[in-house]
Motif scaffolding. Structure first.
Motif, PDB file in Angstrom:
ATOM      1  N   ASP A 143      15.350 -11.560  13.460  1.00  0.00           N
ATOM      2  CA  ASP A 143      16.635 -10.858  14.524  1.00  0.00           C
ATOM      3  C   ASP A 143      17.341 -10.035  13.539  1.00  0.00           C
ATOM      4  N   ARG A 192      18.057  -5.498  26.464  1.00  0.00           N
ATOM      5  CA  ARG A 192      17.501  -5.917  27.836  1.00  0.00           C
ATOM      6  C   ARG A 192      18.609  -5.723  28.928  1.00  0.00           C
ATOM      7  N   ASN A 237      15.376   1.808  20.274  1.00  0.00           N
ATOM      8  CA  ASN A 237      15.411   0.582  19.800  1.00  0.00           C
ATOM      9  C   ASN A 237      13.987  -0.161  20.470  1.00  0.00           C
ATOM     10  N   TYR A 263      16.289   1.271  30.539  1.00  0.00           N
ATOM     11  CA  TYR A 263      15.674  -0.379  30.273  1.00  0.00           C
ATOM     12  C   TYR A 263      14.456  -0.471  30.803  1.00  0.00           C
TER      13      TYR A 263
END
Ligand code: NAD
Length: 399
Positions: A33, A103, A121, A191
């Protein structure tokens, strides 16, 4: 020998409880992460309602309560291909669970910079991963979290199949030729656009490099805690309720806890797909235990427990909490009512008995909202005036 699984995005809302669940099941878990979710919470001045411990405290606590180690690697999978490749080459995991994307639909639509960030990303991160797996010739099973939202909400009530549509094409010779195509997407935000693009990349790498890929098209996740995150306060999961990352149910719960009416847009007839966080982690374990063979097409599974109209959710929360419901104008030109029918045959066949919103777990989520209400930033709970200014984004946070 136990299997090794990399959990990309393992510090996030879905990734953290999944990491703990897989660790409890005996997997060697490595969390990867870059902690950008924590940074974005600061950018938006919208921390989780529940207090989130540092990653070191989370992992030390897990070791204390379970006896299991989880490793952590700080890495941006979208920006650092060489390091990602090195990590995959040294760990050679049996499986990878990929949660590491931006998200929030509203966040992706803020402005051009946030659109570019989300594309950069999500598309780069997914592509870097696939390219590294292919370059290293890994026989790793990749499980990716996609979303039901890629299909849009047309409202025609026809069942959305699990990934593919059987069509026939008229040939020049007059014969009809059967084909299986990806079910068409209709992304409603940047998204969702990136999630649609992910699907094409998966299709390419499954065909070209024989990567084994499962794409879980998930509904909106509700709930906070799982069997493992309940074991100690430092293991508690995120509860986001802000206009960008909060989902409609959490917003209703916060409004109820703060003594506000539950604000429903239009008739509340928008239908969405839902799944409890406990079922999310179970589904991922089921997907890991049932990998597709190399050379098989991407396995697409609808990770959905039930569909509900927004006004039904409001009524449910109102029954539990006594909160009033207020119907306010819907500022968006979307259908006032839409139907959504989703096949979830695969997970049911694999043995999942989903937790439904009617079940007692909703009470636990209400309790969490009440328990941490003093930590809430009340400005993010929309009063009527504030609501209309934020309405555009509030609507799109439904998915
Ligand atoms: P989240 O934002 O809480 O977690 C995502 C994690 O990924 C964060 O910890 C973040 O720091 C990390 N991350 C992001 N970009 C990264 C990068 N480039 N490199 C390394 N780490 C990175 O989100 P979530 O709710 O846990 O969602 C996880 C996945 O599930 C997402 O792909 C999302 O699209 C999907 N999903 C979520 C829901 C939901 O309701 N939460 C519904 C459907 C699908």
């Amino acid at each position: 020998m136990s299997k090794t699984v990399l959990v990309l995005g393992g510090d996030g809302f879905c990734g953290w409880p999944t990491s703990l669940h897989l660790s409890a099941l005996g997997y060697e878990v490595v969390i990867v992460d870059n902690f950008v979710r924590r940074t974005i919470a600061k950018e938006l001045d919208a921390p989780s309602l529940t207090p989130i411990a540092s990653i070191d405290e989370r992992l030390n606590t897990w070791k204390d309560v379970s006896g299991h180690d989880i490793d952590v690697v700080e890495l941006d999978i979208a920006q650092d291909y060489p390091e990602l490749r090195r990590l995959l080459a040294s760990v050679r995991p049996d499986a990878i669970v990929h949660f590491a994307e931006q998200r929030a639909a509203p966040y992706s639509m803020r402005d051009a910079a946030h659109k570019a960030y989300t594309v950069d990303n999500n598309v780069n991160g997914t592509h870097n991963l696939l390219a590294a797996m292919a370059e290293l010739g890994l026989d790793t099973h990749l499980v990716h979290l996609g979303t039901m939202g890629v299909y849009g909400y047309g409202g025609d009530g026809l069942e959305i199949p699990e990934g593919y549509l059987d069509v026939t094409i008229d040939g020049p010779d007059g014969a009809r030729y059967p084909r299986k195509i990806l079910y068409p997407t209709k992304p409603g935000s940047i998204y969702h656009l990136t999630k649609s693009m992910d699907q094409l990349m998966f299709q390419f790498y499954a065909g070209n490099d024989h990567l084994r890929i499962t794409d879980l098209h998930q509904g909106i996740v509700w709930g906070t805690q799982t069997e493992e995150t309940r074991l100690a306060p430092a293991l508690i999961n995120r509860f986001d309720y802000d206009g960008d990352f909060g989902t409609v149910l959490n917003r209703f719960l916060m409004q109820a806890a703060a003594g506000h009416a539950l604000t429903v847009h239009g008739t509340g007839g928008q239908t969405r797909a839902f799944i409890n966080i406990q079922d999310t982690v179970r589904c991922i374990a089921l997907a890991l235990a049932n990998p597709p063979a190399a050379g098989e097409q991407v396995r697409i599974i609808n990770q959905v427990a039930e569909t509900r109209r927004v006004r039904d959710l409001a009524e449910l929360v109102s029954e539990l909490t006594g909160a009033d419901i207020e119907y306010v104008d819907n500022p968006r030109g979307e259908a006032a009512e839409n139907d959504l029918v989703v096949s979830n045959a695969t997970l049911k066949n694999l043995g999942l008995e989903p937790i439904l919103l009617r079940d007692a777990l909703l009470t636990e989520t209400v309790d969490i909202a009440l328990r941490f209400i003093e930590r809430a930033n009340l400005n993010t709970i929309p009063a009527t005036a504030l609501w209309s200014g934020r309405a555009e984004r509030e609507i799109s946070q439904l998915d």
